[in-house]
Design a protein around this motif. Structure first.
Motif, short mmCIF file in Angstrom:
data_model
loop_
_atom_site.label_atom_id
_atom_site.label_comp_id
_atom_site.label_asym_id
_atom_site.label_seq_id
_atom_site.Cartn_x
_atom_site.Cartn_y
_atom_site.Cartn_z
N PRO A 258 0.82 -1.22 0.00
CA PRO A 258 0.00 0.00 0.00
C PRO A 258 0.86 1.26 0.00
O PRO A 258 1.03 1.93 1.02
N LEU A 259 1.40 1.59 -1.16
CA LEU A 259 2.28 2.75 -1.27
C LEU A 259 1.47 4.04 -1.16
O LEU A 259 0.45 4.22 -1.84
N ALA A 260 1.93 4.94 -0.30
CA ALA A 260 1.28 6.25 -0.18
C ALA A 260 1.60 7.12 -1.39
O ALA A 260 0.88 8.08 -1.68
N GLY A 261 2.67 6.79 -2.09
CA GLY A 261 3.03 7.55 -3.28
C GLY A 261 4.44 7.23 -3.71
O GLY A 261 5.19 6.54 -3.01
N ALA A 262 4.81 7.74 -4.88
CA ALA A 262 6.14 7.49 -5.44
C ALA A 262 6.81 8.81 -5.79
O ALA A 262 6.17 9.73 -6.31
N VAL A 263 8.10 8.89 -5.49
CA VAL A 263 8.94 10.00 -5.91
C VAL A 263 9.82 9.49 -7.05
O VAL A 263 10.50 8.47 -6.91
N ILE A 264 9.78 10.18 -8.18
CA ILE A 264 10.56 9.78 -9.35
C ILE A 264 11.82 10.65 -9.44
O ILE A 264 11.73 11.88 -9.37
N VAL A 265 12.97 10.00 -9.59
CA VAL A 265 14.25 10.69 -9.71
C VAL A 265 14.74 10.58 -11.14
O VAL A 265 14.76 9.48 -11.70
N SER A 266 15.13 11.71 -11.72
CA SER A 266 15.66 11.71 -13.08
C SER A 266 16.74 12.76 -13.21
O SER A 266 16.80 13.71 -12.42
N THR A 267 17.61 12.58 -14.18
CA THR A 267 18.53 13.65 -14.58
C THR A 267 17.88 14.42 -15.73
O THR A 267 16.87 13.97 -16.28
N PRO A 268 18.42 15.58 -16.09
CA PRO A 268 17.69 16.45 -17.01
C PRO A 268 17.62 15.98 -18.46
O PRO A 268 16.72 16.41 -19.20
N GLN A 269 18.55 15.11 -18.90
CA GLN A 269 18.64 14.84 -20.33
C GLN A 269 17.48 13.98 -20.82
O GLN A 269 16.85 13.25 -20.06
N ASP A 270 17.24 14.05 -22.12
CA ASP A 270 16.08 13.39 -22.72
C ASP A 270 16.08 11.89 -22.50
O ASP A 270 15.03 11.29 -22.24
N LEU A 271 17.26 11.24 -22.62
CA LEU A 271 17.30 9.78 -22.49
C LEU A 271 16.85 9.33 -21.10
O LEU A 271 16.13 8.35 -20.94
N ALA A 272 17.28 10.06 -20.06
CA ALA A 272 16.86 9.71 -18.70
C ALA A 272 15.37 9.96 -18.53
O ALA A 272 14.67 9.19 -17.86
N LEU A 273 14.85 11.02 -19.14
CA LEU A 273 13.43 11.34 -18.99
C LEU A 273 12.56 10.31 -19.69
O LEU A 273 11.45 10.01 -19.24
N ILE A 274 13.05 9.76 -20.80
CA ILE A 274 12.29 8.70 -21.48
C ILE A 274 12.06 7.53 -20.53
O ILE A 274 10.96 6.98 -20.42
N ASP A 275 13.13 7.14 -19.80
CA ASP A 275 13.00 6.03 -18.84
C ASP A 275 12.16 6.43 -17.64
O ASP A 275 11.42 5.62 -17.09
N ALA A 276 12.29 7.69 -17.20
CA ALA A 276 11.48 8.16 -16.07
C ALA A 276 9.99 8.08 -16.40
O ALA A 276 9.16 7.76 -15.55
N ARG A 277 9.65 8.38 -17.66
CA ARG A 277 8.23 8.32 -18.07
C ARG A 277 7.68 6.90 -17.92
O ARG A 277 6.52 6.71 -17.61
N LYS A 278 8.53 5.90 -18.18
CA LYS A 278 8.09 4.51 -18.03
C LYS A 278 7.73 4.22 -16.57
O LYS A 278 6.74 3.56 -16.28
N GLY A 279 8.58 4.71 -15.66
CA GLY A 279 8.29 4.52 -14.25
C GLY A 279 7.02 5.23 -13.84
O GLY A 279 6.19 4.67 -13.10
N LEU A 280 6.83 6.43 -14.33
CA LEU A 280 5.60 7.18 -14.04
C LEU A 280 4.38 6.41 -14.53
O LEU A 280 3.37 6.29 -13.82
N ALA A 281 4.48 5.91 -15.75
CA ALA A 281 3.34 5.18 -16.34
C ALA A 281 3.02 3.92 -15.55
O ALA A 281 1.85 3.58 -15.35
N MET A 282 4.07 3.22 -15.09
CA MET A 282 3.84 1.99 -14.33
C MET A 282 3.09 2.29 -13.05
O MET A 282 2.11 1.62 -12.71
#
Length: 387
Positions: A258-282
């Protein structure tokens, strides 16, 4: 004395299967067996609805494995990722009342009941669980996790941290903790402590240089045990440093805890953000609130000239947060002091509490905790239905 998997399997064949049919090895219920430092780890795959009923089966398997020469401790967990054949092998027979509910000629055409999603069982004593995740490794997720936990503590909360990164546990080094957790009673162990945090990590149970060659069910079993078989005590919040990516471990934690929420960590570049989006979507797909995004290694201040350099770009995480409508929690620079304090086991929020960077982490912690409160209020708010 080397422990033989063959000897363990032979002992496990003495354990009868569910409903006293066959044995757990021949029925295919036993996962891969992992052996390290005299400890044996494996899981039994069963249908989720029979977990409570089959607890004696787990205990019997644990006792059988512990009887093998050289085994100091056996740890067995029940998992519910059964294949179709396994599910058939251990599915309970229908009661006479159930069998009579559908006449035999109509059984093939009877509409199956829609399964209800399982309730996520909470952890006694823990008020909220926050996951810190990233779409890929190398973005500073663990450093963010430990400083977030210390920031929450500095803001007045009772905090624990669980290192769910089975393959690359970082908390023993980040918090400068060594030694082994002690058994409290039965299967329950006492967490380690560092800087006021209660801490649990696979790094305390297996030597640092021991490779973790585990498949999905074993990882899931280990995570479940670290969460539910640890005497956490009374905590306002438990921070979970998730493994990078969006594999079995991340999905299982998101679906079953029962997660109260998730904090997503990313670096600024596009490649890292592409992977961060996957985590957000999951997380969104399994109805876990997104507390916000942290942009790590956001910029670099040259110690010689004082100039600012956007080595990995800048502002990408903030723009992504605005685009998808989640809070932007803050930006943390690429800084030698953050790196050196982390490597030295003295995270900057603890070692330099008056520094700019420590204040940044405390502010990130404050906003994230406020978001937890907001999400709880949204869940508990009454809904108005017009008929």
């Amino acid at each position: 004395m080397a422990i033989s998997k063959t000897d363990i399997l032979e002992q496990l064949k003495r354990v009868k299967g569910p409903d006293l049919t066959g044995n757990i090895v021949d029925l295919g219920l036993v996962s891969d067996i992992f052996i390290a430092d005299g400890k044996v780890f494996f899981s039994l795959t069963i249908p989720a609805e029979r977990a409570e009923e089959l607890e004696p089966l787990r205990a019997a398997a644990e006792k059988a494995a512990s009887s093998v020469a050289g085994v100091d401790k056996a740890t067995v967990a029940l998992t519910a990722e059964a294949s179709a054949s396994t599910a058939r092998a251990v599915r309970p027979a229908p009661s006479p009342a159930q069998a009579a509910a559908v006449p035999p000629p109509m059984a093939a055409r009877a509409r199956p009941q829609t399964p209800q999603p399982p309730q996520k069982a909470g952890v006694p004593g823990i008020g909220a669980i926050i996951a810190v995740a990233s779409g890929k490794g190398g973005v500073g997720k663990s450093t963010t996790s430990v400083n977030l936990a210390l920031g929450l503590q500095a803001n007045g909360l009772k905090v624990g941290i669980m290192d769910a990164d089975i393959y690359g546990p970082s908390m023993p080094r980040l918090l400068h903790i060594s030694g082994r957790p002690q058994n409290v009673s039965g299967r329950i162990i006492k967490p380690m402590e560092g800087y006021g945090l209660k801490v649990m990590s696979m790094g305390f149970l297996v030597d640092e240089e021991t490779p973790m060659i585990w498949r999905g069910p074993m990882v899931i079993s280990a995570l479940t045990q670290m969460l539910r078989e640890v005497e956490w005590g009374e905590l306002d919040v438990l921070v979970v440093d998730m493994p990078p990516g969006t594999g079995d471990a991340q999905l299982t934690m998101a679906q079953n805890v029962p997660l109260a929420g998730a904090v997503i960590v990313s670096t600024p570049q596009d490649l890292a953000l592409i992977d961060a989006r996957k985590g957000l979507a999951m997380f969104r797909k399994v109805d876990v609130p997104i507390l916000g995004i942290v942009e790590n290694m956001s910029y670099f201040i040259c110690p010689d000239c004082g100039g600012r350099h956007d080595i990995f770009g800048h502002g990408g995480a903030r723009k992504e947060a605005e685009r998808i409508g989640v809070p932007f929690l803050g930006e943390v620079p690429l800084d030698m002091q953050i790196r050196s304090t982390s490597d030295g086991g003295t995270p900057i929020v603890m070692s330099e509490p008056d520094s700019v960077h420590a204040r940044t982490y405390r502010e990130i912690a404050r906003i994230a905790w406020e978001r937890v409160g907001e999400e709880r209020r949204m869940v508990s708010a009454p809904s108005i239905v017009f008929e």
